[in-house]
Structure formats: C-alpha cells, structure tokens
Design a protein around this motif. Structure first.
Motif, PDB file in Angstrom:
ATOM      1  N   LEU A   1     -10.970  -3.513   4.257  1.00  0.00           N
ATOM      2  CA  LEU A   1      -9.542  -3.370   4.556  1.00  0.00           C
ATOM      3  C   LEU A   1      -9.294  -2.198   5.498  1.00  0.00           C
ATOM      4  CD1 LEU A   1      -8.055  -3.786   0.970  1.00  0.00           C
ATOM      5  CD2 LEU A   1      -7.540  -5.247   2.911  1.00  0.00           C
TER       6      LEU A   1
ATOM      7  N   ILE B   1      -2.704   8.597   0.199  1.00  0.00           N
ATOM      8  CA  ILE B   1      -2.901   8.561  -1.257  1.00  0.00           C
ATOM      9  C   ILE B   1      -2.483   9.907  -1.856  1.00  0.00           C
ATOM     10  CG2 ILE B   1      -4.620   8.497  -3.116  1.00  0.00           C
ATOM     11  CD1 ILE B   1      -6.163   6.434  -1.658  1.00  0.00           C
TER      12      ILE B   1
ATOM     13  N   LEU C   1     -13.279   5.930  -4.453  1.00  0.00           N
ATOM     14  CA  LEU C   1     -12.767   4.561  -4.623  1.00  0.00           C
ATOM     15  C   LEU C   1     -13.614   3.552  -3.836  1.00  0.00           C
ATOM     16  CD1 LEU C   1     -10.479   2.756  -5.755  1.00  0.00           C
ATOM     17  CD2 LEU C   1      -9.201   3.226  -3.659  1.00  0.00           C
TER      18      LEU C   1
ATOM     19  N   SER D   1       4.375  -2.354  -0.215  1.00  0.00           N
ATOM     20  CA  SER D   1       3.563  -2.167   0.997  1.00  0.00           C
ATOM     21  C   SER D   1       2.126  -2.643   0.767  1.00  0.00           C
ATOM     22  CB  SER D   1       3.623  -0.737   1.510  1.00  0.00           C
ATOM     23  OG  SER D   1       3.157   0.152   0.553  1.00  0.00           O
TER      24      SER D   1
ATOM     25  N   PHE E   1      -6.372  -1.785  -8.217  1.00  0.00           N
ATOM     26  CA  PHE E   1      -5.843  -0.522  -8.730  1.00  0.00           C
ATOM     27  C   PHE E   1      -6.528  -0.083 -10.021  1.00  0.00           C
ATOM     28  CE2 PHE E   1      -2.802  -1.519  -5.511  1.00  0.00           C
ATOM     29  CZ  PHE E   1      -2.496  -0.269  -4.996  1.00  0.00           C
TER      30      PHE E   1
HETATM   31  C1  HEM Z   1      -6.521   0.399  -4.909  1.00  0.00           C
HETATM   32  C2  HEM Z   1      -6.928   0.479  -3.772  1.00  0.00           C
HETATM   33  C3  HEM Z   1      -6.069   0.563  -2.537  1.00  0.00           C
HETATM   34  C4  HEM Z   1      -6.185  -0.235  -1.464  1.00  0.00           C
HETATM   35  C5  HEM Z   1      -7.185  -1.364  -1.274  1.00  0.00           C
HETATM   36  C6  HEM Z   1      -5.173   0.178  -0.515  1.00  0.00           C
HETATM   37  C7  HEM Z   1      -4.963  -0.390   0.717  1.00  0.00           C
HETATM   38  C8  HEM Z   1      -4.042   0.000   1.642  1.00  0.00           C
HETATM   39  C9  HEM Z   1      -3.950  -0.516   2.986  1.00  0.00           C
HETATM   40  C10 HEM Z   1      -4.888  -1.568   3.586  1.00  0.00           C
HETATM   41  C11 HEM Z   1      -2.939   0.121   3.584  1.00  0.00           C
HETATM   42  C12 HEM Z   1      -2.501  -0.069   5.048  1.00  0.00           C
HETATM   43  C13 HEM Z   1      -3.330   0.837   5.935  1.00  0.00           C
HETATM   44  C14 HEM Z   1      -2.871   2.271   5.882  1.00  0.00           C
HETATM   45  O1  HEM Z   1      -1.655   2.515   5.898  1.00  0.00           O
HETATM   46  O2  HEM Z   1      -3.733   3.152   5.819  1.00  0.00           O
HETATM   47  C15 HEM Z   1      -2.364   1.038   2.626  1.00  0.00           C
HETATM   48  C16 HEM Z   1      -1.287   1.862   2.862  1.00  0.00           C
HETATM   49  C17 HEM Z   1      -0.851   2.819   2.003  1.00  0.00           C
HETATM   50  N1  HEM Z   1      -1.421   3.163   0.802  1.00  0.00           N
HETATM   51 FE1  HEM Z   1      -2.937   2.216  -0.123  1.00  0.00          FE
HETATM   52  N2  HEM Z   1      -4.459   1.229  -1.035  1.00  0.00           N
HETATM   53  C18 HEM Z   1      -4.978   1.498  -2.277  1.00  0.00           C
HETATM   54  C19 HEM Z   1      -4.571   2.495  -3.137  1.00  0.00           C
HETATM   55  C20 HEM Z   1      -3.571   3.383  -2.875  1.00  0.00           C
HETATM   56  C21 HEM Z   1      -3.119   4.417  -3.782  1.00  0.00           C
HETATM   57  C22 HEM Z   1      -3.704   4.702  -5.161  1.00  0.00           C
HETATM   58  C23 HEM Z   1      -2.097   5.063  -3.169  1.00  0.00           C
HETATM   59  C24 HEM Z   1      -1.282   6.204  -3.655  1.00  0.00           C
HETATM   60  C25 HEM Z   1      -0.984   6.424  -4.886  1.00  0.00           C
HETATM   61  C26 HEM Z   1      -1.900   4.456  -1.866  1.00  0.00           C
HETATM   62  C27 HEM Z   1      -0.953   4.838  -0.940  1.00  0.00           C
HETATM   63  C28 HEM Z   1      -0.697   4.208   0.257  1.00  0.00           C
HETATM   64  C29 HEM Z   1       0.402   4.531   1.149  1.00  0.00           C
HETATM   65  C30 HEM Z   1       1.475   5.605   0.914  1.00  0.00           C
HETATM   66  C31 HEM Z   1       0.305   3.662   2.242  1.00  0.00           C
HETATM   67  C32 HEM Z   1       1.249   3.593   3.447  1.00  0.00           C
HETATM   68  C33 HEM Z   1       2.326   2.585   3.067  1.00  0.00           C
HETATM   69  C34 HEM Z   1       3.280   2.211   4.179  1.00  0.00           C
HETATM   70  O3  HEM Z   1       2.868   2.171   5.338  1.00  0.00           O
HETATM   71  O4  HEM Z   1       4.444   1.911   3.847  1.00  0.00           O
HETATM   72  N3  HEM Z   1      -2.818   3.435  -1.721  1.00  0.00           N
HETATM   73  N4  HEM Z   1      -3.069   0.959   1.444  1.00  0.00           N
END
Ligand code: HEM
Length: 156
Positions: free
Chosen positions: A44, A74, A34, A101, A112
């Motif tokens: 980020l 993820i 990604l 979130s 996405f």
């Molecule tokens: C498309 C690109 C994506 C970006 C730019 C992104 C960005 C972020 C950021 C900045 C955070 C906060 C930092 C962290 O907790 O590590 C986060 C949390 C999270 N991301 Fe993503 N993410 C993406 C895709 C995904 C995908 C595809 C999934 C799962 C299917 C996912 C699952 C999660 C989960 C479970 C959290 C923790 C949420 C919470 O703390 O409540 N992310 N994401």
C-alpha cells in the motif's frame, strides 16, 4: 468508553515522554513494527521489490517519502487521539475521519489488529515498562477505543 483521571494521566505522560523522540521518529518506530508484523501491508505504501520475509529497518523506511509521510501521520493522529480522550465530540470526529480515509484507500479493517502490539512495544520499550504496568494497561484500553472507532466508521 470513559477514562479515569489516572488513566488519562498515564496515557498523556507516557505519550509526552515518547514524543520527545520527535513525531517522525515515533511514527517510524510504530510503522516499521507494523510493516514487519504485517508485510502484506507494504504494497500500500511502496513498490520497491523487497521480499516479505526481509525485515525492514528504520533506516530503509526513512528513505521512502510515502512511508515517512504515513509514519508521521500515525504519530500526529495518536497525539490528537490522546488529546481528545476526554472530549467525546472531537474524538468521534477524529475516529470517523480516520475510518473514512482508510476505507477510501481499501485498507482492510482487520489490518488494525496488528497495530496494538506495535504501539505497546514502542511505548513499553522506550519507557522500559514491565508488561503488567498500569501505563500499558491504559494503552490497551485506549487502543481498543481507537481501533473500534476507526473500524466502525470504515464499516458504516
Ligand atoms: C493498520 C494499518 C494501516 C494501513 C494499512 C494504513 C494505510 C493508509 C494509507 C494507504 C493511507 C494513504 C497514504 C498516506 O496518506 O500516507 C493512509 C493515510 C493515513 N493514515 Fe493510515 N494506515 C494504517 C494505520 C494507521 C493508523 C494506526 C493511523 C493513526 C492512528 C493512521 C493514520 C493515517 C492518517 C492520518 C492518514 C491521512 C488521512 C487523510 O489523508 O485524510 N493510519 N493510511
């Protein structure tokens, strides 16, 4: 969107197979893909000054705690998603929470769009599937549900 029993079987069997790599590793494969497909997302997660055109390797990714944390998140979220595919209420809760979130963290819903090809390539590559395989077709459908659920919760 309901899934047929056959689609559920293909999705669950293929995810079980890929998961044998370990959640962190599967997540790192997806997340490395990604951040290489969409280098603008790198900021980020870390502040190391890596030029956008420089290809990230899994080993470089592994050195960064924030990256590893998100990679694992993820993979865990995809596991829950696959489990809840035939439990609409749980599925809805999961996608809403993922949407909310990410919206809180100012993630652009457009980001996405980059995820599907990466997931397909990790699963297809690991299981050596031809591009027209029914398993990958089921993943295309599944990712559409994941993406739509997340993005609609982000925009709500
Ligand atoms: C498309 C690109 C994506 C970006 C730019 C992104 C960005 C972020 C950021 C900045 C955070 C906060 C930092 C962290 O907790 O590590 C986060 C949390 C999270 N991301 Fe993503 N993410 C993406 C895709 C995904 C995908 C595809 C999934 C799962 C299917 C996912 C699952 C999660 C989960 C479970 C959290 C923790 C949420 C919470 O703390 O409540 N992310 N994401």
């Amino acid at each position: 969107m309901p899934f047929t029993d056959e689609e559920l079987k293909l999705l669950r069997n293929s995810w079980d197979e890929v998961k044998k790599l370990g959640m962190k590793e599967v997540g790192l494969h997806i997340f490395t893909g990604l951040l290489n497909a969409a280098p603008s997302l790198r900021t980020l997660f870390y502040t190391i000054d890596l030029p956008d055109e420089e290809e990230l390797t899994i080993d470089v990714m592994r050195e960064n705690k924030k990256v590893v944390a998100h990679a694992t998140r993820i993979a865990n979220a995809i596991s829950k998603f696959i489990k809840f595919l035939d439990q609409p209420e749980e599925l809805e809760k999961l996608l809403t929470s993922l949407g909310e979130s990410h919206a809180r963290r100012q993630v652009d819903p457009e980001s996405f769009e980059y995820v599907a090809p990466v997931i397909l390539s990790v699963i297809g590559g690991h299981l050596k599937l031809p591009s027209n395989s029914p398993t990958l077709q089921a993943w295309v459908k599944a990712y559409g549900v994941l993406r739509n659920g997340i993005v609609s919760a982000m925009e709500a």
